[in-house]
Structures are given as C-alpha cells and as structure tokens.
Design a protein around this motif. Structure first.
Motif, mmCIF file in Angstrom:
data_model
loop_
_atom_site.group_PDB
_atom_site.id
_atom_site.type_symbol
_atom_site.label_atom_id
_atom_site.label_comp_id
_atom_site.label_asym_id
_atom_site.label_seq_id
_atom_site.Cartn_x
_atom_site.Cartn_y
_atom_site.Cartn_z
ATOM 1 N N ARG A 260 0.823 -1.204 0.000
ATOM 2 C CA ARG A 260 0.000 0.000 0.000
ATOM 3 C C ARG A 260 0.862 1.260 0.000
ATOM 4 N N PHE A 261 1.969 1.205 0.759
ATOM 5 C CA PHE A 261 2.723 2.432 0.955
ATOM 6 C C PHE A 261 3.953 2.541 0.070
ATOM 7 N N SER A 262 3.998 1.745 -1.006
ATOM 8 C CA SER A 262 5.212 1.862 -1.828
ATOM 9 C C SER A 262 4.839 2.308 -3.228
ATOM 10 N N ARG A 263 3.780 3.113 -3.333
ATOM 11 C CA ARG A 263 3.328 3.529 -4.655
ATOM 12 C C ARG A 263 4.218 4.591 -5.255
ATOM 13 N N MET A 264 4.276 4.594 -6.595
ATOM 14 C CA MET A 264 5.054 5.671 -7.196
ATOM 15 C C MET A 264 4.136 6.841 -7.550
ATOM 16 N N GLY A 265 4.748 7.945 -7.973
ATOM 17 C CA GLY A 265 3.980 9.136 -8.310
ATOM 18 C C GLY A 265 4.826 10.358 -8.000
ATOM 19 N N SER A 266 4.283 11.539 -8.353
ATOM 20 C CA SER A 266 5.092 12.753 -8.199
ATOM 21 C C SER A 266 4.477 13.767 -7.248
ATOM 22 N N SER A 267 3.227 13.569 -6.829
ATOM 23 C CA SER A 267 2.591 14.537 -5.926
ATOM 24 C C SER A 267 3.267 14.477 -4.555
ATOM 25 N N SER A 268 3.152 15.568 -3.796
ATOM 26 C CA SER A 268 3.807 15.547 -2.493
ATOM 27 C C SER A 268 3.233 16.605 -1.563
ATOM 28 N N ALA A 269 3.502 16.447 -0.270
ATOM 29 C CA ALA A 269 3.121 17.452 0.729
ATOM 30 C C ALA A 269 4.262 17.517 1.726
ATOM 31 N N TYR A 270 4.680 18.744 2.052
ATOM 32 C CA TYR A 270 5.840 18.863 2.925
ATOM 33 C C TYR A 270 5.775 20.151 3.736
ATOM 34 N N SER A 271 6.157 20.075 5.033
ATOM 35 C CA SER A 271 6.196 21.278 5.880
ATOM 36 C C SER A 271 7.576 21.409 6.505
ATOM 37 N N GLY A 272 7.964 22.644 6.804
ATOM 38 C CA GLY A 272 9.255 22.849 7.466
ATOM 39 C C GLY A 272 9.303 24.235 8.080
ATOM 40 N N TYR A 273 10.376 24.491 8.810
ATOM 41 C CA TYR A 273 10.544 25.814 9.438
ATOM 42 C C TYR A 273 11.284 26.767 8.507
ATOM 43 N N ILE A 274 10.820 28.023 8.436
ATOM 44 C CA ILE A 274 11.609 29.047 7.752
ATOM 45 C C ILE A 274 12.518 29.675 8.800
ATOM 46 N N THR A 275 11.941 30.048 9.947
ATOM 47 C CA THR A 275 12.746 30.596 11.039
ATOM 48 C C THR A 275 12.221 30.016 12.341
ATOM 49 N N ARG A 276 13.130 29.817 13.289
ATOM 50 C CA ARG A 276 12.711 29.442 14.645
ATOM 51 C C ARG A 276 13.382 30.431 15.566
ATOM 52 N N GLY A 277 12.584 31.264 16.232
ATOM 53 C CA GLY A 277 13.187 32.304 17.062
ATOM 54 C C GLY A 277 12.682 32.215 18.478
ATOM 55 N N PRO A 278 13.268 32.992 19.368
ATOM 56 C CA PRO A 278 12.837 32.965 20.764
ATOM 57 C C PRO A 278 11.419 33.531 20.929
ATOM 58 N N ASP A 279 11.024 34.452 20.023
ATOM 59 C CA ASP A 279 9.723 35.100 20.178
ATOM 60 C C ASP A 279 8.711 34.544 19.196
ATOM 61 N N VAL A 280 9.142 34.441 17.938
ATOM 62 C CA VAL A 280 8.220 34.088 16.868
ATOM 63 C C VAL A 280 8.894 33.070 15.955
ATOM 64 N N SER A 281 8.121 32.106 15.492
ATOM 65 C CA SER A 281 8.646 31.160 14.504
ATOM 66 C C SER A 281 7.775 31.218 13.270
ATOM 67 N N SER A 282 8.339 30.802 12.137
ATOM 68 C CA SER A 282 7.507 30.749 10.938
ATOM 69 C C SER A 282 7.728 29.418 10.233
ATOM 70 N N THR A 283 6.660 28.905 9.650
ATOM 71 C CA THR A 283 6.746 27.620 8.955
ATOM 72 C C THR A 283 6.223 27.799 7.538
ATOM 73 N N TYR A 284 6.693 26.914 6.656
ATOM 74 C CA TYR A 284 6.101 26.887 5.319
ATOM 75 C C TYR A 284 5.524 25.506 5.114
ATOM 76 N N SER A 285 4.510 25.407 4.282
ATOM 77 C CA SER A 285 4.068 24.075 3.874
ATOM 78 C C SER A 285 3.786 24.177 2.394
ATOM 79 N N LEU A 286 4.111 23.112 1.716
ATOM 80 C CA LEU A 286 4.047 23.129 0.275
ATOM 81 C C LEU A 286 3.434 21.827 -0.132
ATOM 82 N N ASP A 287 2.294 21.866 -0.836
ATOM 83 C CA ASP A 287 1.831 20.575 -1.346
ATOM 84 C C ASP A 287 1.405 20.709 -2.793
#
Length: 873
Positions: free
Chosen positions: A587-614
């Motif tokens: 079930r989990f070994s299918r091929m294809g090109s679509s995707s979804a991904y999140s990560g941090y742009i900045t992590r700071g003591p006061d404010v952090s920012s994240t991006y997500s791209l799908d």
C-alpha cells in the motif's frame, strides 16, 4: 486626637526638596546613559485649617519655589541642551509663574478630598502640580482601596510597617481618558508592562521622605529585543521645620478657601489631556513631496518605500479631508495607488471620507484604485463599524466592474471577522453585513455569485455559516465545492462539529457521489487536522492503495508529513500504523510525483515561521493544484501570513493525454488564489476554456501575472501614557510592508515541460517612537528595523515519461537587515541632543531543503535542461 492619616502641626512651615525625573531608553539599558530630564524645586508646606469637628480633615498649602530644569545624567556642555539657559528661558515666564503659584489640598484621613488651584492655568503646569499633590495621599493602615489621583481611579494597596508605608498602584486598573489603539493581530502588536511603587518614611506623624518610581516597558511581540522603557522617579525630602504662619479660623472649608484667595476653584486631581503644538511641522503636501520618489511602483519592494508609507500615514492622521483630497486629486496614475494605500490605512474619519468622495464605483476606469482601496480596508489594523457600514452601502449601490463587486463583498467578510474578534459581533453594521452575505448566499443562483459569497464567508468565518458550507461542499460541482471545503478548512477545529466531520468523511470516501481529487484531499486534511478518531485515521490509511495513482502518492505524502512534523494527530496516526503492520508494504510503496511537505523558515525565541508546500498532479503529469503556505506563530497566537494556490484542470487535451477518471468533462481552467495576512483575496484567472487557453498559450511570454502589489500597514500601535509626575508620554509603533507577489505558468510542448514560478518580494520597515512630552522639552527613543527579502518558488515538471519528473525549488535571497536606535532630548527652540547607534548585517540566503526525493529529481531535471533551456514553445 487620633488620626488615620498624616497630621501636620499648627504654626509650622515644612520645607522639602522635590525632584521629578524622567528616563527613556531601551528596555535592558542602565539608566546612566538614558535620555531624559529632571525638574527640581523647593516645596513649602503648611497647615491652613483644621476642622474643629474632625481632626482628620485638614487644609494644607503646598508651594513650589526655585524651580530648576536640568539633565538627568551628567553631560559635557556641548551636549547639554540646557547650557546657558535660565529656568525662565527654558520654561517660559508665564509657565514658571503658574508653576510656582501655590495649591491647596483638603486631606481627609490621608486622602485628597479636594484639590484647589487656579481655573485658567495651563494644563502642563497644572499636571506637574497634580503629580506633586498625589504624593501627599496615603493611608496609615494596610489594605487595598480604589482611589483617585493624577493617574485616574486606580486599585491601590498599602503595606504599613512601623514608620514606613509602601503604596502599590496597579496601573493597568486606572480609569483615565486617553487616546490610542492596538493592532488587530497579537503577533504584530506590542505588549506593555507597567508598575508603580511609592515608599513613605514618617516622622512625628508627618512625612519625612517619599520615593516614588513608575516603570513602563513596551515590547514588540514579534521581536522582543525591540522595545522601550520609560522610568519616572519622584523624590520629596524634608529639609527643615520652622515657625510658620498661623491657622485661619472658620467652620467650613469653602469659607476658608474664600478668605485665602477667591480665585481658587476645586479641580480634579486626575491629569487633564494636553498636547503641545507642533510649530515647524511640514504640511501634508510638503511631506508628500519629500517622499514621493520612493513610492514609484518599481520601488515597492524596497524598505525606503515602507518607511515613507509609514511616515505618510502619520501625516495623514493629522490632516483634514480637504488636504487629503488635494493630494489625491493632483497625483498621477502611477503614484495614486500608493497614495490610496496610505490614505485608507490611516483609518481616520477624514481619510475615509476623502477616499470615498474621490472613488466612483460607477466608473470602470479607476478599478485599480478601487481594488487597492478595498484591500487596504481588508488589511485595516483597527477597523471600526463606520468602515463596514460605508462598504455595505457601496455594495448596495451601483458598481460598474464585476470584479470590484466581488472584491468588495470578500473584504466585507474580512471586516466582519476583525470586528467580531474585538467583541463587535453585535454592532448593528456587523449584524446587517452578516445577514446580507448569508441571505444572498442561500438565494444565489449563478455560480459566480455563489463563489463570491462563499469567499466572503471564508473571510468572515461565521459559525452560523457552517451548515451552508457543508451543503455546498457536498452537493455542488468542482470549483464551488472546492471553495466551500477550503472555507471550512480555515475554521478553528473547535467549531468543526460531528456533522462537519461526518460530511468530510463522506466526501473523502465518496459515499454519496464522485468528488474531484482537490475537494477530497481538502476533506482529508480537515479530518486529520481536527483531532481525528482512531477509526477515521484507520479508514483514511486503508483507502491509500485504492486511490488514483497521483492522489495516492499525495495522501501518502500528507501522512508522512504529519509524522515528520509532529502535528497534533501524529500520535493517533502512529498508533494506527502500528496496528496495521500486516498490509503496509504494498500500500505504501506507490510511485507518483505529488507531495506534501512542511518545514521551518525561522525558529526564534519570540516568533517562529513555517512553510508548507503541497502539490497534486493529475495522472498525466499536469498540475492540478499547488499550495504554498507561510504561517507565523508565537506562544499564544497564529497568523496566516500568506497562501498562494495555483489550480489547473482539464489541460490534458493540450498534451493529448487521457484525463483521470471522473474528470473527463472538466472545462480547461487555470488560476491563482491568495491569502495574505489572514485575508482571502479575490482569485485571479489565468485562462478559462480551451479557446482562451490556446490563444494565451501561443502568445505566452511567460511574463508573470501580478497577484498582489502594494503597501500594507501591519503593526499599528499608539498609546498615551500619563506619568504620575505630570508629563504625558506617547508610544507609537508602526510596521509597514511593501509587497510585490507575482506568479506565472508556462508550457513548452516541444520539451514536454511546464513551469510555475511564484516570486514574493517584500520589504518590512518597523518604527517605534516612545516620547515624553513636557511642554518645554521632549525626550524619547526611536527604534527602526528594516529588512528586504525575496522568496522564489519554482516548480518544473517534465512529463515526457511516467512517473514524470518534478523539481521544486524554494530560495530566499541574501537579505539586508538594519536596525537603529536614537535617543533624543529637544527644546522647542530646535536645540537638540541625539545619540544614535545602529547595526547593519546581511542575512545569508537560503535554499530550503524540501525533501530528499525532490532533491534527487531536481538533479535529473537540471542536468536534462542545461542543454535545452532557452527555447519555449
């Protein structure tokens, strides 16, 4: 007799030394280097009258003499603005006379019952005397009370230990009239902390010394290193007690006051609002001329544009409707949109009237300006009911351009939400606008109208609209059900009832009808983001493997992202995966090109920012949807800074490929939809229909389409602070954003390649000014921060083979960052002392590592392209 307040002896003159100091600086700085000033004087106090029926009711005369003004810190003569100036020259003759005119206090049990002074005295000097008078108010037993002094009516607590009394005033509880506003979103706002303590030492039942200190700290929430503090200190020390004037005989206070001086009147102890006039301030049009060159459209991603925008707003806020109209009417087409951004962002009654008088919604030739006006309303930092009322009236009138009509109602939605967030949901204008949008959504016949009201609801986020959104999400066709589903996705999960989740499950699993992949994946995202049950997760995981190829890959990627980014539902997903071990691999070994991904742009003591791209593709390698989000958050709040969604459908015919099942009859379409600072904007269409697509494809230059361009006021904080020593302070923090977002989509049939490019160019400028204003001197601290940056997002798809190659690149260029702090002291004559410190640095650029699979593909795509990149079509 026994008294519960301090008691003065008859026939004595008490001589005190008094000083009031003000310091202004950065929060962590020591006071030795601060800007500020000191007022010092002698103070003579004597008892005038004691009530024959109540020992504890006394009339006391208080008089300042030998007033001096000086630096609060030692300065060499060249840096001392007071050098060579007498007090009379600094303060002015009539002010000095007023300051040294005596006041009379009626003290009853230690509290100031009446404050007598002269009626037409200048507010500034009256406030300094109120600051002195308020020190004489104290009680001699521990406990809390609500009492009135210069700061207003405040909660005050006394602690008494032998001859020492400590008075703590809770400044945030004080009721006093003052102007100001705060920013709509907490992340963009300023937080304040204020404390006040006074220590009394008593001797022989009267005051030996008083030390009072008041502190105000202001911090920018998004960068707590940036801020300011104001410290106000007062000292009163007994120097001598000698023989003094005798008492005045009398039964009543009123008769004694009359004997003393018939001009005395009882005035309130609470400070009166005062403003010093600006003598040399430029007029609005002079100011505009000085910044005009920075406001050209091609300069709109520069920090200088954001700086000019902020200073212009401050000028507009002081201007009349006529002055504003004069500039709007005389400016050219290139600069007018920026003027409209600033005038609308100023949010004063005069600026709103001016821009509404100028804009004619029946005229299509000014559509660009109408749109800039509407978006500036949507981004308003502290909108009021009047603004929404004006827009509702415009909406009911004639609007020539259909796109403007659509933008107008979408912005009304954003204002409803902002007003509701501030406890304004029951205001008549809000109730009316809500009713209008909901009624029209229910009755709408045409798809365009339905979409427009759905987008308004997507901004307003009204709980009562959820049933309608569910109806449209489940029973309508593609584009409409898509908007309804993405609107539901913006609600806080706490609003998503059992009914919402049941509907989303039906859509995802297609229990009642076939739905488009875009709507199904949104439904899945809603389920997984709102505290899903074990069974809900299990059913979604079981469906993976039965889905069309690309959707399958997309869902797999979404699940992996939940695990990798530790999202709230990751615990449940892990649990289900553990129990499903048996039938996982296939079930989990299918091929294809679509995707979804999140990560941090900045992590700071006061404010952090994240991006997500799908990114979701159709089975033939054509983009169906790409979705890029940036979120900013701190410990207590979140801000959806931006979202850019590019959607396409029915494009298979171009490359003679077979559409996916259930998508055979979709009309050709590509477009873009954006959210900026929590406001959904009006979606932009690249092309609609096969004919439109073909004509654009063969004339396409790949030139990006502008999505958003303009100036936005993000941080907008202004507060008046009444210091207990007399002066008024103001704290203003403004943050502006100059932004230029463009996006484009190009095809090359020859190389069987398509490319989408989104460029976000932004410049941010933040300016804080905290100033203490005593009519004869101003002292303060100015802080500025500026940064310019560009975020590029490019995705290239080669569909000459399956699985097709996709390369996504997200880069941030090297960004200049500058900050400056200026402390100053200045006299009305223009003599000024300043100390300025600054720092400029280059923040390194960054290529964001999306995921490993993507990096591998990019290598392949880039090597394949290096020999064939120049030839499109």
């Amino acid at each position: 007799g026994h008294t519960t307040g301090p008691s003065l002896n008859n026939d004595k003159l008490y001589t005190f030394a008094y000083s009031a100091e003000v310091y202004v600086d950065q929060v962590k700085a020591s006071l030795q280097k601060s800007a500020g000033y000191r007022i010092s004087s002698g103070v003579d106090v004597n008892l005038l009258w004691r009530n024959p029926d109540n020992d504890d009711d006394q009339l006391v005369k208080v008089m300042m003499r030998d007033v001096r003004v000086e630096n609060v810190n030692e300065r060499p003569a060249a840096k001392n603005i007071f050098t060579g100036k007498s007090t009379e020259k600094i303060i002015g003759k009539e002010y000095l006379e007023a300051l040294q005119r005596p006041i009379v206090l009626e003290l009853v049990r230690g509290k100031v019952k009446n404050f007598y002074s002269y009626q037409n005295e200048p507010g500034f000097t009256q406030n300094i005397k109120r600051g002195l008078a308020s020190l004489f108010q104290l009680q001699l037993h521990s406990g809390a009370s609500r009492e009135v002094d210069i700061s207003g009516k405040c909660n005050t607590t006394y602690h008494v230990r032998q001859d020492q009394v400590t008075k703590i005033k809770a400044l945030d509880s004080c009721e006093i009239e003052k102007q100001g506003f705060t920013s709509h979103n907490q992340i963009l706002d300023v937080s304040t902390k204020a404390t006040s303590a006074t220590i009394y030492v008593l001797e022989d039942s009267f005051i030996k010394s008083i030390k009072a200190e008041e502190n105000y700290v202001l911090l920018l929430n998004s960068r707590r290193k940036t801020g300011a503090k104001i410290v106000s200190k007062q000292r009163l020390e007994l120097k001598s007690v000698q023989a003094g004037p005798g008492l005045i005989a009398g039964k009543q206070v009123a008769s004694v006051i009359k004997i003393l001086d018939s001009s005395y009147v009882a005035v309130t102890l609470v400070a009166e609002p005062v403003k010093s006039e600006c003598k040399k301030c430029p007029s609005l049009s002079e100011h505009w001329q000085s910044i005009r060159e920075h406001m050209h459209p091609e300069k709109l991603s520069k920090a200088e544009a954001a700086r000019s925008f902020l200073s212009f707003i401050q000028s507009i806020r002081k201007a009349t409707k006529e002055e504003i109209l004069q500039i709007i009417r005389s400016e050219n087409k290139e600069l007018l949109p920026q003027v409209v951004d600033a005038v609308t962002s100023a949010q004063t009654p005069a600026s709103l009237e001016a821009v509404l008088e100028f804009l004619d919604f029946k005229d299509t030739s000014t559509s660009t300006l109408q749109e800039r006006f509407l978006y500036a309303c949507g981004f308003a930092s502290h909108p009021n009911e009047m603004l929404l009322k004006s827009l509702t009236a415009k909406f009911k009138g004639d609007i020539a351009n259909e796109e403007i009509r659509e933008t107008l109602v979408i912005v009304m939605g954003a204002l409803i939400r902002k007003l509701c967030d501030r406890e304004g949901c029951k205001l008549p204008a809000v109730v009316e606008a809500k009713r209008l949008i909901l009624n029209r959504l229910e009755k709408a016949k045409k798809d365009d109208n339905v979409r427009m009201y759905l987008l308004a609801v997507k901004n307003a986020l009204l709980p009562e609209a959820i049933p309608l959104l569910l109806k449209y999400a489940e029973s309508e066709e593609g584009p409409i059900s898509n908007v309804a589903a993405t609107a539901l996705q913006r609600y806080d999960p706490s609003f998503l009832t059992k009914e919402v989740k049941e509907t989303m499950n039906r859509i995802y699993h297609q229990n009642r009808k076939v739905h488009e992949k875009t709507v199904r994946t949104t439904a899945a995202a809603i389920i997984l983001n709102s505290n899903p049950s074990y069974m809900e997760v299990k059913n979604i995981l079981l469906s993976i493997g039965e889905l069309p190829l690309e959707m399958n890959k997309y869902m797999l990627s979404m699940i992996q992202d939940i695990l990798h980014f530790e999202m709230p539902s990751s615990k449940t997903v892990r649990q289900v995966l553990k129990d499903m071990r048996t039938h996982n691999y296939d079930r989990f070994s299918r091929m294809g090109s679509s995707s979804a991904y999140s990560g941090y742009i900045t992590r700071g003591p006061d404010v952090s920012s994240t991006y997500s791209l799908d990114i979701l593709y159709s089975g033939s390698g054509i983009l169906r949807r790409s979705n890029m989000n940036i979120h900013i958050f701190d410990r207590n709040a979140e801000l959806h800074a931006s979202q850019v969604v590019i959607e396409a459908q029915g494009l298979e015919s171009i490359i003679a490929a077979t559409p996916d099942e259930g998508e055979e009859n979709l009309d050709s379409f590509a477009g873009m939809s954006a959210i900026l600072f929590d406001v959904q904007l009006r979606p932009v269409t690249f092309f609609q229909g096969y004919g439109d697509l073909m004509s654009k494809m063969f004339s396409a230059t790949g030139d990006p389409i502008n999505v958003v361009k303009g100036l936005i006021l993000l941080t907008d904080y202004s507060q008046e602070i009444q210091l207990q020593s007399g002066p008024r302070a103001t704290a203003e923090f403004l943050g502006g954003l100059a932004i230029d977002i463009s996006g484009g989509m190009e095809f090359s049939l020859w190389y069987r390649e398509s490319k989408t490019n989104i460029k976000n160019r932004v410049a941010v400028f933040i300016a804080g000014n905290t100033e203490v204003d005593s009519f004869f001197i101003k002292t303060g601290i100015e802080t500025t921060l500026e940064v310019e940056t560009t975020l590029d997002f490019i995705s290239t798809v080669q569909f000459s083979q399956y699985p097709f190659l996709v390369c996504m690149q997200m880069d941030r260029v090297e960004s200049p960052f500058r900050r400056y702090v200026t402390k100053y002291e200045s006299l009305p004559s223009g003599r000024r002392y300043t100390a300025r410190r600054g720092k400029a640095e280059l923040l390194p650029g960054n290529e964001y590592p999306l995921h490993q699979e993507n990096s591998n593909m990019c290598r392949t795509v880039i090597s394949a392209k290096s020999d064939s990149s120049s030839n499109w079509f």
